[in-house]
Design an enzyme around this catalytic site. Sequence first.
Site, PDB file in Angstrom:
ATOM      1  N   PRO A 255       0.762  -1.203   0.018  1.00 49.55           N
ATOM      2  CA  PRO A 255       0.006  -0.086   0.002  1.00 49.55           C
ATOM      3  C   PRO A 255       1.152   1.190   0.116  1.00 49.55           C
ATOM      4  CG  PRO A 255      -0.001  -1.153   2.237  1.00 49.55           C
ATOM      5  CD  PRO A 255       0.604  -2.111   1.391  1.00 49.55           C
ATOM      6  N   ASP A 315       4.245  -5.248 -13.877  1.00 48.63           N
ATOM      7  CA  ASP A 315       5.157  -6.162 -12.988  1.00 48.63           C
ATOM      8  C   ASP A 315       6.528  -5.734 -13.229  1.00 48.63           C
ATOM      9  OD1 ASP A 315       6.252  -8.554 -12.634  1.00 48.63           O
ATOM     10  OD2 ASP A 315       5.258  -9.908 -13.697  1.00 48.63           O
ATOM     11  N   ASP A 335      10.539  -5.412  -1.559  1.00 48.92           N
ATOM     12  CA  ASP A 335       9.553  -5.690  -0.199  1.00 48.92           C
ATOM     13  C   ASP A 335       8.780  -6.677  -0.874  1.00 48.92           C
ATOM     14  OD1 ASP A 335       8.763  -5.619   2.311  1.00 48.92           O
ATOM     15  OD2 ASP A 335       7.267  -4.489   1.698  1.00 48.92           O
ATOM     16  N   CYS A 439       8.198  -9.812   5.546  1.00 54.19           N
ATOM     17  CA  CYS A 439       7.727  -9.680   7.059  1.00 54.19           C
ATOM     18  C   CYS A 439       7.446 -11.174   7.207  1.00 54.19           C
ATOM     19  CB  CYS A 439       6.508  -8.959   6.952  1.00 54.19           C
ATOM     20  SG  CYS A 439       5.291  -9.397   5.639  1.00 54.19           S
TER      21      CYS A 439
HETATM   22  C1  LIG Z   1       4.662  -7.026   0.859  1.00 55.37           C
HETATM   23  S1  LIG Z   1       3.590  -6.226  -0.388  1.00 55.37           S
HETATM   24  C2  LIG Z   1       4.677  -4.591  -0.195  1.00 55.37           C
HETATM   25  C3  LIG Z   1       4.269  -3.672   0.866  1.00 55.37           C
HETATM   26  C4  LIG Z   1       4.821  -2.405   0.870  1.00 55.37           C
HETATM   27  N1  LIG Z   1       6.144  -2.418   0.404  1.00 55.37           N
HETATM   28  C5  LIG Z   1       4.447  -1.462   2.074  1.00 55.37           C
HETATM   29  O1  LIG Z   1       5.414  -1.269   2.750  1.00 55.37           O
HETATM   30  O2  LIG Z   1       3.465  -0.762   1.806  1.00 55.37           O
HETATM   31  C6  LIG Z   1       4.128  -6.790  -1.693  1.00 55.37           C
HETATM   32  C7  LIG Z   1       3.518  -5.954  -2.811  1.00 55.37           C
HETATM   33  O3  LIG Z   1       3.930  -6.492  -4.113  1.00 55.37           O
HETATM   34  C8  LIG Z   1       3.035  -6.519  -5.038  1.00 55.37           C
HETATM   35  N2  LIG Z   1       3.996  -7.453  -6.063  1.00 55.37           N
HETATM   36  C9  LIG Z   1       3.994  -8.956  -6.057  1.00 55.37           C
HETATM   37  N3  LIG Z   1       4.660  -9.118  -7.463  1.00 55.37           N
HETATM   38  C10 LIG Z   1       4.964  -7.925  -7.883  1.00 55.37           C
HETATM   39  C11 LIG Z   1       5.910  -7.801  -9.264  1.00 55.37           C
HETATM   40  N4  LIG Z   1       6.191  -8.636  -9.978  1.00 55.37           N
HETATM   41  N5  LIG Z   1       5.732  -6.459  -9.731  1.00 55.37           N
HETATM   42  C12 LIG Z   1       5.206  -5.498  -8.823  1.00 55.37           C
HETATM   43  N6  LIG Z   1       4.524  -5.664  -7.538  1.00 55.37           N
HETATM   44  C13 LIG Z   1       4.330  -6.930  -7.099  1.00 55.37           C
HETATM   45  C14 LIG Z   1       2.058  -7.096  -4.493  1.00 55.37           C
HETATM   46  O4  LIG Z   1       0.810  -6.934  -5.310  1.00 55.37           O
HETATM   47  C15 LIG Z   1       1.980  -6.453  -3.027  1.00 55.37           C
HETATM   48  O5  LIG Z   1       1.114  -5.148  -3.318  1.00 55.37           O
END
Ligand SMILES: C[S@@+](CC[C@H](N)C(=O)[O-])C[C@H]1O[C@@H](n2cnc3c(N)ncnc32)[C@H](O)[C@@H]1O
Length: 597
Positions: A255, A315, A335, A439
Amino acid sequence: MSLYYEAASILTNADKAGGSLKSRIFNKKDLKSTPAQLFALVTEVSKWSAVLKEVVERSGVLKEERKLTPILALLLSHDLLLSKGGIAAPANHVLKLAITRHKARLSAEFTKARLKQGFSTLEAFREHINTGSDGSEDTAAPSNRAQAVSIQHPRWVRINTLRTTLQQQLDTTFAGYSYTDDLSKITSASNKAEILYQDPHIPSLLALPPRADLSKHPAYVSGQLIFQDKASCFPAYLLDANTEDADVIDACAAPGNKTTHLTAILSECRKRAARGGRVQRVIAFEKDKQRATTLNKMVKLAGADDMVTVKGGQDFLAVDPESEEMVRVGALLLDPSCSGSGIVGRDDSAKLFLPDPNTVKEITSSSHKSKKRKRRAPAIPALTKTAALEPEEQDTALENMQDDSTLNDRLSALSTFQLRLLTHAMRFPAARKITYSTCSLYFEENESVVLRALVSPIAKGRGWRILKRGEQVEGLRRWEKRGIWEDGKLGEEDMLEKEEKKDVLEGCIRCEKGTKEGTMGFFVAGFVRDGVRDDVGGDNGLYKKRDAEGDEADDWLGFSDNEVGEPNQELNEIGGNPAPPTIQHKKEKKNRKKRKA
Ligand SMILES: C[S@@+](CC[C@H](N)C(=O)[O-])C[C@H]1O[C@@H](n2cnc3c(N)ncnc32)[C@H](O)[C@@H]1O
């Protein structure tokens, strides 16, 4: 009455659907009850289930009412004893009759359970169940209660320096608060206590009592304050991006807490350096379109929108690091989606305790036989069955997996994806800093990914190495909890020399949940390389040399070694010295010589 049957079906996950409780309810078609009502019931019941299990067992209701299953007994006794509206069913419904017949016994057992845990009123008991706080009027909690209440999690508040300053907030929002340098005073304070703790590791981070409610405070509503766990502030701080780093990527951004933290740090640096010229950009990727909408909102609210470019629905893995837009990227924060095993409440408070019909028999028969005999029911009932009750998922990674996939399969799939992201980040030609965080508490998603990335061809070829503890930003250098090693979990990737492995583990930072540090479970590591892209073609040009020799596979998880291009003029302006050969490089060289001989 369908409400209770539907709730029972959700709690037992009769459909074998994957995903969080919330997503399973809100995505379920053909529900007769409203999803919000159903969600409220199942979350409330799961919170109370440890208490209600004991109440139902002791009342003997399951033995006498054959129409009641353990889960229906939990749901109905909850509404009978705790819901303002009572049981949502016609007065003569067979299940309603089955439970209300035992109202006196159930109420008596419930009162006993409350008193046994040391709560003189229902309100105090509710407060305890809802917040985990002791909810007591007295300060000295009885020992049995103290045992039942786990270590509390403070309310961490990051001061958003894009909109305000720490001093401004101390002078306004927190004027009149008392200060403490003892975090345990914060976690044991009542929710309304005006007391704060200034974090010694992360700048502009405060801790308030666990359920301090600032959600309607103008400073929060206007984006001056951001609720963000301490551990979640580590990655942006560790990345230590500055004016030399040109553009910065947040690869998995929604988010957006780390995106806005990163932007705030960059903006502060810029102010200090009083630099004119091109404003550095933060490029925030978020693959999930819906989550990208939240990201956009958060970025705007935090006042970061003039520096952040959101790449919603994109992506990160599909981005060409050599493209014109990316060649200025000097630092990346990764992350990625993970198991979320470090999230507070993910496992411990999310268990469903079901009454056991056999226990009913034991308790009722013994208690009926001899009322004088002291009952020895455990203070915390044993777990009979755990339903897949997860609080709102941090992201979607696990939601797409089937319930019956084993933990090992999940970890293996996640770590493969995490490693792909990390090695992809290493391909950005001007990049010199990366942080990788999760996390998760699992070695497989943490140290293992770091070590595997470090021995990858792209890391070796471009001179990526761990950011050693001694090189870390001051606050995190002082953080004691470091990386761990688990024997037998790494195969041939376990090829770093002993000293190098020690440095790597010492460079990794861990946070545990449920400790006096007040953090969630978390992991972060930093990577650096001292040179720039043209180093690859120089002394450390392992790719070219290896290609010429025809040894080693060309691809690392789908990335071709041949994709290393020509030096870039713009990058050379950033400066930097050629990366010194690492132990790995030396090993590689030695091996090549041997093979040639
Ligand atoms: C752990 S959350 C990130 C939390 C965020 N860094 C924060 O601190 O608010 C991981 C996010 O990465 C996104 N995500 C996963 N694979 C991805 C990709 N290949 N490219 C971009 N976003 C991706 C997911 O949809 C998710 O919203």
